[in-house]
Design an enzyme around this catalytic site. Structure first.
Site, PDB file in Angstrom:
ATOM      1  N   HIS A 355      11.443  -1.211  -0.068  1.00  0.00           N
ATOM      2  CA  HIS A 355      10.118  -1.414   0.523  1.00  0.00           C
ATOM      3  C   HIS A 355       8.970  -0.873  -0.288  1.00  0.00           C
ATOM      4  O   HIS A 355       7.825  -0.894   0.168  1.00  0.00           O
ATOM      5  CB  HIS A 355      10.056  -0.785   1.914  1.00  0.00           C
ATOM      6  CG  HIS A 355      10.716  -1.620   2.955  1.00  0.00           C
ATOM      7  ND1 HIS A 355      10.075  -2.630   3.615  1.00  0.00           N
ATOM      8  CD2 HIS A 355      11.981  -1.615   3.424  1.00  0.00           C
ATOM      9  CE1 HIS A 355      10.912  -3.210   4.463  1.00  0.00           C
ATOM     10  NE2 HIS A 355      12.075  -2.615   4.360  1.00  0.00           N
ATOM     11  N   LYS A 542      -4.521   0.016   8.770  1.00  0.00           N
ATOM     12  CA  LYS A 542      -3.230   0.259   8.133  1.00  0.00           C
ATOM     13  C   LYS A 542      -3.154   1.747   7.831  1.00  0.00           C
ATOM     14  O   LYS A 542      -4.156   2.454   7.951  1.00  0.00           O
ATOM     15  CB  LYS A 542      -3.110  -0.551   6.837  1.00  0.00           C
ATOM     16  CG  LYS A 542      -4.331  -0.419   5.916  1.00  0.00           C
ATOM     17  CD  LYS A 542      -4.281  -1.369   4.718  1.00  0.00           C
ATOM     18  CE  LYS A 542      -4.546  -2.810   5.044  1.00  0.00           C
ATOM     19  NZ  LYS A 542      -3.451  -3.700   4.794  1.00  0.00           N
ATOM     20  N   ARG A 543      -1.984   2.227   7.433  1.00  0.00           N
ATOM     21  CA  ARG A 543      -1.904   3.639   7.078  1.00  0.00           C
ATOM     22  C   ARG A 543      -2.916   3.987   5.997  1.00  0.00           C
ATOM     23  O   ARG A 543      -3.252   3.153   5.164  1.00  0.00           O
ATOM     24  CB  ARG A 543      -0.476   3.964   6.579  1.00  0.00           C
ATOM     25  CG  ARG A 543       0.545   4.078   7.683  1.00  0.00           C
ATOM     26  CD  ARG A 543       0.200   5.155   8.668  1.00  0.00           C
ATOM     27  NE  ARG A 543       0.363   6.456   8.058  1.00  0.00           N
ATOM     28  CZ  ARG A 543       1.220   7.373   8.464  1.00  0.00           C
ATOM     29  NH1 ARG A 543       1.992   7.147   9.515  1.00  0.00           N
ATOM     30  NH2 ARG A 543       1.316   8.528   7.852  1.00  0.00           N
ATOM     31  N   LYS A 548      -3.900   1.640  -0.909  1.00  0.00           N
ATOM     32  CA  LYS A 548      -4.473   0.611  -0.033  1.00  0.00           C
ATOM     33  C   LYS A 548      -5.993   0.526  -0.170  1.00  0.00           C
ATOM     34  O   LYS A 548      -6.618  -0.421   0.279  1.00  0.00           O
ATOM     35  CB  LYS A 548      -4.074   0.878   1.423  1.00  0.00           C
ATOM     36  CG  LYS A 548      -2.565   0.693   1.693  1.00  0.00           C
ATOM     37  CD  LYS A 548      -2.222   1.047   3.132  1.00  0.00           C
ATOM     38  CE  LYS A 548      -0.738   0.953   3.475  1.00  0.00           C
ATOM     39  NZ  LYS A 548      -0.284  -0.431   3.730  1.00  0.00           N
ATOM     40  N   THR A 650       2.161  -6.611   6.334  1.00  0.00           N
ATOM     41  CA  THR A 650       2.393  -7.512   7.465  1.00  0.00           C
ATOM     42  C   THR A 650       1.122  -7.672   8.292  1.00  0.00           C
ATOM     43  O   THR A 650       0.978  -8.667   8.999  1.00  0.00           O
ATOM     44  CB  THR A 650       3.531  -7.017   8.382  1.00  0.00           C
ATOM     45  OG1 THR A 650       3.332  -5.629   8.653  1.00  0.00           O
ATOM     46  CG2 THR A 650       4.886  -7.233   7.735  1.00  0.00           C
ATOM     47  N   LYS A 654      -0.510 -10.949  10.471  1.00  0.00           N
ATOM     48  CA  LYS A 654      -1.016 -10.917  11.854  1.00  0.00           C
ATOM     49  C   LYS A 654      -2.439 -11.452  11.907  1.00  0.00           C
ATOM     50  O   LYS A 654      -2.812 -12.198  12.807  1.00  0.00           O
ATOM     51  CB  LYS A 654      -1.008  -9.487  12.402  1.00  0.00           C
ATOM     52  CG  LYS A 654       0.346  -8.833  12.485  1.00  0.00           C
ATOM     53  CD  LYS A 654       0.171  -7.328  12.760  1.00  0.00           C
ATOM     54  CE  LYS A 654       1.438  -6.567  12.471  1.00  0.00           C
ATOM     55  NZ  LYS A 654       1.185  -5.113  12.346  1.00  0.00           N
TER      56      LYS A 654
HETATM   57  C1  LIG Z   1       1.356  -4.285  11.344  1.00  0.00           C
HETATM   58  C2  LIG Z   1       1.102  -2.843  11.468  1.00  0.00           C
HETATM   59  C3  LIG Z   1       1.067  -2.029  10.330  1.00  0.00           C
HETATM   60  C4  LIG Z   1       1.251  -2.567   8.933  1.00  0.00           C
HETATM   61  O1  LIG Z   1       0.002  -2.816   8.351  1.00  0.00           O
HETATM   62  P1  LIG Z   1      -0.133  -3.142   6.787  1.00  0.00           P
HETATM   63  O2  LIG Z   1      -1.551  -3.513   6.635  1.00  0.00           O
HETATM   64  O3  LIG Z   1       0.785  -4.276   6.514  1.00  0.00           O
HETATM   65  O4  LIG Z   1       0.232  -1.905   6.071  1.00  0.00           O
HETATM   66  C5  LIG Z   1       0.809  -0.677  10.495  1.00  0.00           C
HETATM   67  N1  LIG Z   1       0.598  -0.145  11.706  1.00  0.00           N
HETATM   68  C6  LIG Z   1       0.601  -0.902  12.818  1.00  0.00           C
HETATM   69  C7  LIG Z   1       0.332  -0.260  14.130  1.00  0.00           C
HETATM   70  C8  LIG Z   1       0.860  -2.264  12.748  1.00  0.00           C
HETATM   71  O5  LIG Z   1       0.889  -3.001  13.869  1.00  0.00           O
END
Ligand SMILES: *Cc1c(COP(=O)(O)O)cnc(C)c1O
Length: 809
Positions: A355, A542-543, A548, A650, A654
């Site tokens: 990952h 995101k984190r 990022k 991901t 979304k």
């Molecule tokens: C989808 C999701 C992530 C992943 O986000 P990325 O932008 O792909 O890192 C992280 N936290 C939550 C709560 C999510 O639903």
């Protein structure tokens, strides 16, 4: 199984739970009790559905999928299960007749936060995909008493509060006492064996008990149901002898030590935390899970010989890689296998997903620590390593290369090396990432075993992220194309017919506006902040991590702020920038970036010269439930990681399915989003991976950017001076001197992309058509598709056939 219930049946089932379990009548019950009673009614159905499904799977000898992961970020379950089982209407009606609003009950449920971010959310989406596609699957993880911390900001600084999720979350779990398992950290060998890979049993005193709790995850229509089995650590038994001999503290300590193992989730993301407790957690997870898998197999089979035919064990990231030596241990020490036979079975059963390409996240354990904590497992790793050297030398591989690839080198156990060597498949999670694995991270392995390497691009549970989170959009799509997309996301493509249909575009715009209003109300209610639903909603959630590049986004906002102050009458479409992010508690630099964003937001939002045009909202405690509100409301999806650093992402998927336009780099799955929608329906910027590599190779100096770009210089100077009485010296200096993720190098291109987005947005017809194309092309990013890819290319598994399907043949 038929899950149908009339409202009257729902009512009587809920009443029964209320009176039997909570001792209240419907008249006196609180929303919390109603929520729990409803959950229990649903759980009963899921348990029965699972039984039926497993029974059918056993009859057909369907391969079982075992998905091991330290994280499952489930979020809430009630709405998801009611939707999948087709029971939402019955429940809504039944409850409303009892004076209760179903939507209020949804709000009672805490998020099950047994994960940090994308990795854990992916695992949760996969349980849904596995069930929907009809694969009998079990996820395995730990029952953390405290999941991901609750984030609280104090003057912009992140503080972490414990997440008390069990009181509301526990109703979904079924404790399975009879399946408890002993985990022996120091090995479990009875005899002295003659050759070097066996050894004397360490006299074992105190195994830790692993108590399983099962959570059920329904697939669409409930034909398939996945189980997530999470283990709780418990002392084997309270040591009465110690206690009676007056050694109270020791006795208490032993119990506490055991229970510590499943106390908290490590709040680390893409960062390797080498703590002894973390190693204990990993071994505890794999030992309990692998023993459980073996036991399940041996119920119906007399040996493990055909384990590879009937079971696929999947290691999601390196955290559960000790499943390899653990399965070897069981076969050698408990089942009497010889090494070669055991090795053959292990390697054909287990597969691994990588990952991350970031070196700080590739786990390794100090051999000394490992050996003292897990002596028997260490012996097995040593023996794997010894045989690895023999095998590679026999192939004539050069010594330096063998050393780099070895499971053990330089005093460390290398989890990723062990994983690639000892499994039959290694996959990346997007096309680009899988290429990078072959080209760099695992290049040595690739040259030896090219066929081991595969790609499965990530996917999302589109029913949760589209149908449940954005019901208005889902019903418009159903109206236009039928509801085939619910089972088969590829059918979203049928929307393409309406790309230039102005009445459809108008409807899309209305739906987006409603979702923006819904988010604005929630922000107002929870954080007291005002948001204008008519501004552009630009979202990065995101984190928090340097790669990022949230700081690049913030720096750009700062430059817009400065520009608006200088050009008060400029034609600027009002913007609201949303951020949501948790930082790992020990990642100081990330916390500083977070504070920079919050302080900048405060400054801008309180400046009457700009705050009608520009606002910045930091949503506190970003989690799955926040994501479910934010994604349907977003218009711009910020996916701005430095090319070559984000494995897939991901949240990009979304947002896409909800019609947001990706503003991003050619990184991770953005590359495939671009392939799907074409140049006109995405806004790309920044360096490509090869450009990043060559800039790095030629010696990147961020000061050049600072000196040659006025906008960067002004923004950086302001950052250096600080806001709201806070200064950001570390951040300022690090960006100026190192800028590890090249934010300044991509800054000009990023600003340009932002301007382009604003121009495009002015043409609402064009924008809405782009939005439609994004939704229409998002079908390939469904978890259903990802699961079919895993099944067909890695697990070689077939789904359970339903009775109807069997008849058709
Ligand atoms: C989808 C999701 C992530 C992943 O986000 P990325 O932008 O792909 O890192 C992280 N936290 C939550 C709560 C999510 O639903």
């Amino acid at each position: 199984m038929n899950y149908k219930m009339t409202p009257a049946q729902v009512q009587s089932a809920i009443r029964e739970k209320l009176s039997h379990i909570y001792g209240v009548s419907a008249k006196n019950a609180s929303d919390d009790e109603f929520y729990k009673a409803s959950a229990l009614v649903v759980r009963d159905l899921l348990v029965r559905g699972r039984d039926e499904f497993v029974h059918e799977a056993e009859k057909q000898e369907t391969k079982q999928i075992y998905y091991l992961c330290m994280e499952f970020l489930l979020g809430r379950s009630l709405k998801n299960n009611l939707f999948n089982l087709g029971l939402e209407d019955s429940f809504r009606k039944a409850l409303s007749e009892m004076g209760v609003k179903l939507d209020n009950l949804y709000e009672q449920e805490p998020d099950a936060g047994l994960g940090n971010g994308g990795l854990g959310r992916l695992a949760a989406c996969f349980l849904d995909g596995l069930a929907t596609q009809g694969y009998p699957a079990m996820g395995y993880s730990l029952r953390y008493e405290y999941g991901i911390f609750r984030q609280k900001l104090v003057e912009g600084w992140q503080t972490e509060l414990p997440d008390f999720w069990l009181p509301g979350g526990e109703v979904w779990m079924q404790k399975v006492d009879e399946s408890a398992i002993e985990v022996h950290f120091d090995g479990y060998i009875e005899e002295q064996w003659h050759d070097h890979y066996h050894s004397v049993r360490h006299k074992n005193y105190n195994p830790v008990m692993a108590i399983p709790y099962d959570l059920y995850v329904s697939g669409m229509d409930g034909k398939g149901i996945s189980v997530l089995r999470i283990w709780r650590a418990e002392a084997n038994e309270f040591d009465m002898k110690l206690f009676n001999s007056g050694n109270y503290m020791r006795a208490m300590e032993q119990k506490a030590m055991a229970e510590t193992i499943t106390k908290v989730l490590y709040p680390e993301d893409n960062h390797y935390e080498g703590k002894s407790l973390r190693l204990a957690q990993q071994y505890f997870l794999v030992s309990a899970s692998v023993q459980d898998i073996v036991r399940r197999h041996l119920y119906t089979h007399s040996s493990l010989d055909d384990l590879p035919k009937l079971a696929a064990i999947h290691l999601n990231d390196t955290h559960p890689v000790l499943a390899i030596p653990e399965l070897m241990r069981i076969m050698l020490d408990e089942c009497g296998y010889e090494w070669d036979a055991a090795w053959d079975i292990v390697t054909r059963t287990i597969a691994y997903t990588n990952h991350t390409v970031m070196s700080e996240a590739l786990e390794c354990w100090s051999a000394d620590l490992f050996k003292s904590r897990l002596p028997r497992i260490y012996q097995i790793v040593e023996e794997i390593n010894r045989r690895f050297w023999i095998e590679m030398r026999a192939k004539g591989v050069d010594e330096g290369k063998i050393w780099r690839m070895a499971p053990l080198n330089d005093g460390y156990v290398r989890m990723a090396n062990l994983a690639v060597y000892a499994t039959h498949s290694t996959n990346g999670v997007s096309a680009l990432h899988s290429e990078i694995l072959k080209d760099s991270v695992f290049h040595d392995f690739y040259t030896e075993w090219p066929n081991k390497f595969k790609n499965v691009t990530n996917g999302i549970a589109h029913r949760r992220w589209l149908n449940q989170s954005n019901p208005e959009l889902a019903s418009l799509i159903t109206e236009l194309t039928g509801d085939g997309f619910i089972h088969d996301a590829a059918q979203l493509e049928k929307l393409m017919k309406y790309k230039d249909d102005t009445s459809v575009q108008k409807k899309l715009a209305e739906i987006k506006l409603h979702n923006k209003q819904r988010l604005a109300e929630h922000v107002k209610r929870t954080q007291g902040q005002i948001v204008d639903p008519n501004s552009i909603f630009d979202v990065q959630v995101k984190r928090l991590h340097e790669y990022k590049r949230q700081h690049m986004n913030a720096l750009h906002i700062l430059s817009v702020y400065q520009w608006l102050l200088e050009n008060p009458n400029a034609d600027y479409t009002p913007h609201t920038f949303f951020f949501g992010a948790k930082a790992a508690p020990g990642y100081y630099f990330a916390k500083e970036i977070l504070q920079f964003i919050v302080c900048l937001a405060d400054t801008i939002n309180n400046d009457p010269r700009v705050n009608q045009k520009l606002r910045v909202i930091f949503v506190e405690n970003y989690c799955v439930s926040w994501a479910e509100l934010l994604t349907p409301a977003a218009e711009i999806s910020e996916q701005i990681s430095l090319a070559g650093t984000e494995a897939s992402g991901t949240s990009n998927m979304k947002f896409m399915i909800n019609g947001a336009i990706t503003l991003g780099t050619l990184d991770g799955a953005n590359v495939e989003i671009h392939d799907a929608v074409g140049d006109d329906n995405i806004i790309l910027f920044g360096m490509t991976t090869p450009e990043v590599n060559s800039l790095r190779a030629s010696g990147y100096n961020p000061r050049n950017q600072y000196e040659h770009n006025d906008i960067i210089r002004k923004a950086m100077d302001a950052l250096g001076q600080g806001f709201n009485g806070k200064t950001f010296q570390n951040l300022h200096q690090a960006l100026l001197n190192v800028d590890q993720y090249m934010a300044l190098a991509d800054f000009a291109s990023y600003s340009h992309a932002q301007q382009k987005a604003e121009q495009l947005y002015k043409d609402q017809t064009k924008w809405n058509s782009m939005s439609l194309v994004n939704t229409a092309k998002a079908g390939i990013f469904a978890a259903d598709r990802a699961i079919r890819d895993y099944a067909n290319t890695i697990w070689l598994a077939k789904p359970v056939e339903t009775k109807a399907e069997t008849k058709k043949k």
